[in-house]
Scaffold this active site. Structure first.
Site, PDB file in Angstrom:
ATOM      1  CE1 TYR A 160      -3.325   1.580   0.381  1.00  0.00           C
ATOM      2  CE2 TYR A 160      -1.799  -0.271   0.507  1.00  0.00           C
ATOM      3  CZ  TYR A 160      -2.083   1.069   0.691  1.00  0.00           C
ATOM      4  OH  TYR A 160      -1.119   1.907   1.191  1.00  0.00           O
ATOM      5  CE1 TYR A 199       2.029  -2.132   1.673  1.00  0.00           C
ATOM      6  CE2 TYR A 199       0.571  -0.837   3.075  1.00  0.00           C
ATOM      7  CZ  TYR A 199       1.447  -0.929   1.999  1.00  0.00           C
ATOM      8  OH  TYR A 199       1.732   0.188   1.263  1.00  0.00           O
ATOM      9  NE  ARG A 209       6.139   1.467   2.795  1.00  0.00           N
ATOM     10  CZ  ARG A 209       5.745   2.742   2.763  1.00  0.00           C
ATOM     11  NH1 ARG A 209       4.711   3.093   2.030  1.00  0.00           N
ATOM     12  NH2 ARG A 209       6.391   3.660   3.447  1.00  0.00           N
ATOM     13  CG  HIS A 212       1.819   4.313   4.656  1.00  0.00           C
ATOM     14  ND1 HIS A 212       2.189   2.993   4.783  1.00  0.00           N
ATOM     15  CD2 HIS A 212       1.378   4.448   3.376  1.00  0.00           C
ATOM     16  CE1 HIS A 212       1.987   2.353   3.644  1.00  0.00           C
ATOM     17  NE2 HIS A 212       1.497   3.218   2.776  1.00  0.00           N
ATOM     18  CG  HIS A 214      -0.700   6.568   0.083  1.00  0.00           C
ATOM     19  ND1 HIS A 214       0.535   6.486  -0.514  1.00  0.00           N
ATOM     20  CD2 HIS A 214      -0.982   5.327   0.542  1.00  0.00           C
ATOM     21  CE1 HIS A 214       0.990   5.248  -0.425  1.00  0.00           C
ATOM     22  NE2 HIS A 214       0.086   4.522   0.219  1.00  0.00           N
TER      23      HIS A 214
END
Length: 291
Positions: A160, A199, A209, A212, A214
């Site tokens: 991120y 990640y 994870r 995906h 959000h």
């Protein structure tokens, strides 16, 4: 003044009295953090809760609409979820509650670049281009028009653009990972972006994870916000993820996974995924917070 001799006159230095050592403070040991649970530990907890959910559904328990806030395999949820009932605000008793109403977004607040995350910077972002589209629907299947839809995601390397993300994967200077759009008259939204990478995270040892995106949807008030996650089909990390595993109903879990749609793929440009969001009712998309 002369110093006293260190040994008795005529004596041997070996017979000199030993110096008295200064008192030593006891060592203070730093607290030892408990070891992280293993993936096997987390997987056993997930399996037990899924079995309990199946037993409850077979016994006629009403279907759940969102994951439990204190879902134990998702370790950090135990530290931050509310422990008291939510407070309902009565705008008639509290005149200032009217300030909570909104948001009032119109077409002039959204630009074309907001929905195309690959064109928000001077250069081209790295990664596999994808188009993600679908409809926002109510429980009867009617479209929700003019709905603000926001997304945020990791880049193709699984990182991120946020100062708290110190995962040792490269940042992409040409990808911020945030976008928004308004639904059209058919309740349809559409984004062009790059497929996010998996990640690591520190929920347990060797925790990863699955890829995906959000999603956030605002209602008619700022206090009415739904947040959920969209996943990609066939991800091998699904069985190991306690966040996806917090959705104990297999059918509801499947509704969080987008479908690849070749008709949505753009020649020479991007692969297409379709994902609808149902706001309530028996086929509702599971969200991260209770209504």
């Amino acid at each position: 003044m002369a110093l006293p001799p260190t040994t008795p006159p005529g004596g041997s230095p070996d017979l000199a009295p030993a110096p008295v050592p200064a008192p030593v403070a006891p060592l203070r040991r730093a607290p030892v953090a408990p070891p992280l649970p293993t993936q096997a530990d987390i997987s056993r907890e997930i399996a037990a809760l899924h079995t309990a959910g199946e037993r409850d559904r077979a016994a006629g328990a009403p279907p759940l609409e969102h994951p439990a806030r204190d879902y134990a395999p998702y370790r950090s949820s135990a530290l931050r979820h509310p422990h008291r009932p939510l407070v309902e605000i009565d705008h008639r008793a509290d005149p200032e509650a009217v300030e909570l109403h909104g948001p009032a977004f119109g077409v002039t607040d959204i630009t074309d670049l907001d929905a195309d995350l690959t064109r928000q910077h001077a250069g081209e972002p790295l990664g596999e281009r994808i188009t993600v589209t679908g409809r926002i629907l109510d429980r009867t299947g009617r479209p929700v028009r003019g709905q603000l839809v926001e997304i945020w995601q990791a880049n193709a390397s699984g990182r991120y653009a946020h100062q708290r993300d110190q995962h040792p994967a490269p940042l992409d200077p040409h990808f911020t990972g945030a976008g928004r759009c308004l639904t059209d008259d058919e309740g349809r939204y559409a984004f062009t972006t790059v497929k996010p990478g998996a990640y690591p995270w520190r929920n347990h040892h060797n925790a990863w994870r699955p890829a995906h995106i959000h999603f956030s949807l605002f209602g008619p008030a700022f206090t009415q916000r739904l947040i959920t996650q969209m996943y990609f089909p066939g991800d091998p990390l699904f069985p190991y993820d306690p966040i996806l595993g917090s959705v104990t109903d297999p059918a509801a879990r499947a509704r969080l996974v987008a479908a690849y749609d070749h008709e949505l793929s753009r020649p020479e440009t991007s692969l297409g995924y379709r994902w609808d969001v149902v706001l309530d009712g028996p086929s509702a998309t599971w969200i991260e917070e209770g209504r």
